[in-house]
Design an enzyme around this catalytic site. Structure first.
Site, PDB file in Angstrom:
ATOM      1  N   GLY A  12      39.420 -18.100  54.878  1.00 23.77           N
ATOM      2  CA  GLY A  12      38.581 -18.229  56.116  1.00 23.77           C
ATOM      3  C   GLY A  12      39.211 -18.152  57.596  1.00 23.77           C
ATOM      4  N   SER A  13      40.329 -17.637  57.527  1.00 26.48           N
ATOM      5  CA  SER A  13      40.885 -17.828  58.939  1.00 26.48           C
ATOM      6  C   SER A  13      40.206 -16.516  59.866  1.00 26.48           C
ATOM      7  CB  SER A  13      42.644 -17.192  58.979  1.00 26.48           C
ATOM      8  OG  SER A  13      42.550 -16.042  58.329  1.00 26.48           O
ATOM      9  N   ASN A  14      39.640 -15.550  59.426  1.00 28.48           N
ATOM     10  CA  ASN A  14      38.842 -14.867  60.181  1.00 28.48           C
ATOM     11  C   ASN A  14      37.581 -15.385  60.595  1.00 28.48           C
ATOM     12  OD1 ASN A  14      39.810 -11.867  60.728  1.00 28.48           O
ATOM     13  ND2 ASN A  14      40.642 -12.266  58.635  1.00 28.48           N
ATOM     14  N   LYS A  92      33.649  -9.977  46.424  1.00 23.02           N
ATOM     15  CA  LYS A  92      32.443  -9.475  45.419  1.00 23.02           C
ATOM     16  C   LYS A  92      31.728  -8.278  46.045  1.00 23.02           C
ATOM     17  CE  LYS A  92      33.035 -12.280  42.363  1.00 23.02           C
ATOM     18  NZ  LYS A  92      33.463 -12.022  41.128  1.00 23.02           N
ATOM     19  N   ILE A  94      28.789  -6.066  47.057  1.00 22.38           N
ATOM     20  CA  ILE A  94      27.542  -6.653  47.752  1.00 22.38           C
ATOM     21  C   ILE A  94      26.302  -5.702  47.014  1.00 22.38           C
ATOM     22  CG2 ILE A  94      26.154  -6.567  50.023  1.00 22.38           C
ATOM     23  CD1 ILE A  94      28.514  -8.363  50.271  1.00 22.38           C
ATOM     24  N   ASN A 108      32.638  -5.382  57.911  1.00 20.34           N
ATOM     25  CA  ASN A 108      33.771  -5.820  57.067  1.00 20.34           C
ATOM     26  C   ASN A 108      35.149  -5.543  57.792  1.00 20.34           C
ATOM     27  OD1 ASN A 108      35.168  -6.730  54.641  1.00 20.34           O
ATOM     28  ND2 ASN A 108      35.600  -4.516  54.066  1.00 20.34           N
ATOM     29  N   HIS A 110      39.290  -4.674  57.269  1.00 16.27           N
ATOM     30  CA  HIS A 110      40.035  -4.335  56.065  1.00 16.27           C
ATOM     31  C   HIS A 110      41.523  -4.566  56.471  1.00 16.27           C
ATOM     32  CE1 HIS A 110      41.174  -2.282  52.459  1.00 16.27           C
ATOM     33  NE2 HIS A 110      42.365  -1.536  53.288  1.00 16.27           N
ATOM     34  N   ASP A 151      34.823  -0.020  51.820  1.00 17.31           N
ATOM     35  CA  ASP A 151      35.864   0.557  52.703  1.00 17.31           C
ATOM     36  C   ASP A 151      35.498   1.950  53.425  1.00 17.31           C
ATOM     37  OD1 ASP A 151      37.132  -1.938  52.279  1.00 17.31           O
ATOM     38  OD2 ASP A 151      38.503  -1.092  51.131  1.00 17.31           O
ATOM     39  N   GLU A 180      43.830  -8.975  62.946  1.00 14.21           N
ATOM     40  CA  GLU A 180      42.350  -9.127  62.609  1.00 14.21           C
ATOM     41  C   GLU A 180      41.668 -10.137  63.422  1.00 14.21           C
ATOM     42  OE1 GLU A 180      41.844  -9.803  58.368  1.00 14.21           O
ATOM     43  OE2 GLU A 180      43.517  -8.510  57.971  1.00 14.21           O
TER      44      GLU A 180
HETATM   45  C1  GRF Z   1      41.753 -10.546  55.504  1.00  9.99           C
HETATM   46  O1  GRF Z   1      43.122 -10.015  55.229  1.00  9.99           O
HETATM   47  C2  GRF Z   1      41.131  -9.207  55.408  1.00  9.99           C
HETATM   48  O2  GRF Z   1      41.324  -8.276  55.882  1.00  9.99           O
HETATM   49  C3  GRF Z   1      40.783  -9.009  53.882  1.00  9.99           C
HETATM   50  O3  GRF Z   1      40.509 -10.545  53.372  1.00  9.99           O
HETATM   51  C4  GRF Z   1      41.322 -11.228  54.174  1.00  9.99           C
HETATM   52  C5  GRF Z   1      40.752 -12.369  54.380  1.00  9.99           C
HETATM   53  O4  GRF Z   1      41.455 -13.635  55.127  1.00  9.99           O
HETATM   54  N1  GRF Z   1      39.397  -8.393  54.065  1.00  9.99           N
HETATM   55  P1  GRF Z   1      40.733 -14.762  55.865  1.00  9.99           P
HETATM   56  O5  GRF Z   1      39.930 -15.452  54.511  1.00  9.99           O
HETATM   57  O6  GRF Z   1      39.772 -14.494  56.710  1.00  9.99           O
HETATM   58  O7  GRF Z   1      41.728 -15.688  56.037  1.00  9.99           O
END
Ligand code: GRF
Length: 201
Positions: A12-14, A92, A94, A108, A110, A151, A180
């Site tokens: 969940g860092s993003n 998963k 969608i 999304n 990537h 993707d 990211e």
């Molecule tokens: C990220 O590297 C993203 O590019 C990929 O999954 C990872 C998710 O990381 N789709 P986080 O859960 O957001 O830390």
């Protein structure tokens, strides 16, 4: 105004980077309605709970069919007035009905420069291993619109990082993740601004 659902399966860092950007006021016209995970112990759900955001464990395994899962998912999204979906480490597939319902309103991220190093099986360390094996001088991250192919949808934003001599998948992953956390909030800022100006016209 974007009312966002975030789907994730892991850390969940993003999501946290996006949430911080919203809370600091740098993404006007956006709020998080709900966070959803197929994995009940995902870090992304813990982050949501700690920030008083509805956190829901929803998995197709809880249902008899994809159709029932889709019905439950759409009900949940409507309950939280969701008009935009962000995939942030969601592992998963969608369901097509959800893609249709949120066409051009689902993003999304990537961890590579699409269209290279994408598609089924290209996730996590596999991506960075492939980039290093191909001797690419540059890697990065891509935010794209979600369509029926993995993707594949329209590229919204990319950020690059150099692939240095002696780079390992781990060191590259860390550099890409940092980029990211910059470009995902920026991409959402662009969509939020567009949705706000569309409402004014
Ligand atoms: C990220 O590297 C993203 O590019 C990929 O999954 C990872 C998710 O990381 N789709 P986080 O859960 O957001 O830390």
């Amino acid at each position: 105004m974007l009312r966002i659902a975030v789907f994730g399966s892991g850390r969940g860092s993003n999501f946290l980077a996006i949430l911080n950007a919203i809370e600091q006021g740098s993404i006007p016209f956006a709020s998080i309605g709900v966070v959803l995970s197929n994995n009940s112990s995902a870090g992304i759900l813990e982050i949501a709970q700690a920030n008083n955001i509805p956190a829901v464990h929803l998995s197709q395994k809880q249902f008899g069919s994809e159709e029932e899962f889709v019905t439950a998912l759409l009900t949940l999204l409507r309950m939280h007035d969701v008009n935009f979906i962000i995939l942030a480490g969601y592992m998963k597939r969608i369901p097509p009905q959800i893609i249709r319902e949120y066409r051009n309103r689902m993003l999304n991220i990537h961890p590579a420069l699409l269209p290279k190093f994408g598609g089924q099986g290209m996730y996590g360390h596999h991506v960075h291993e492939a980039v290093i094996a191909a001797h690419e001088p540059v890697s990065g991250a891509t935010v794209h619109v979600v369509d029926e192919e993995y993707d594949h949808g329209r590229i919204v934003l990319q950020g690059t990082v150099p692939v240095d001599p002696g780079e390992t998948p781990e060191t590259l992953a860390a550099k890409v993740l940092a980029i990211e956390h910059e470009i995902y909030p920026e991409a959402i800022r662009m969509f939020a601004r567009d949705s706000a100006s569309a409402k004014l016209m």
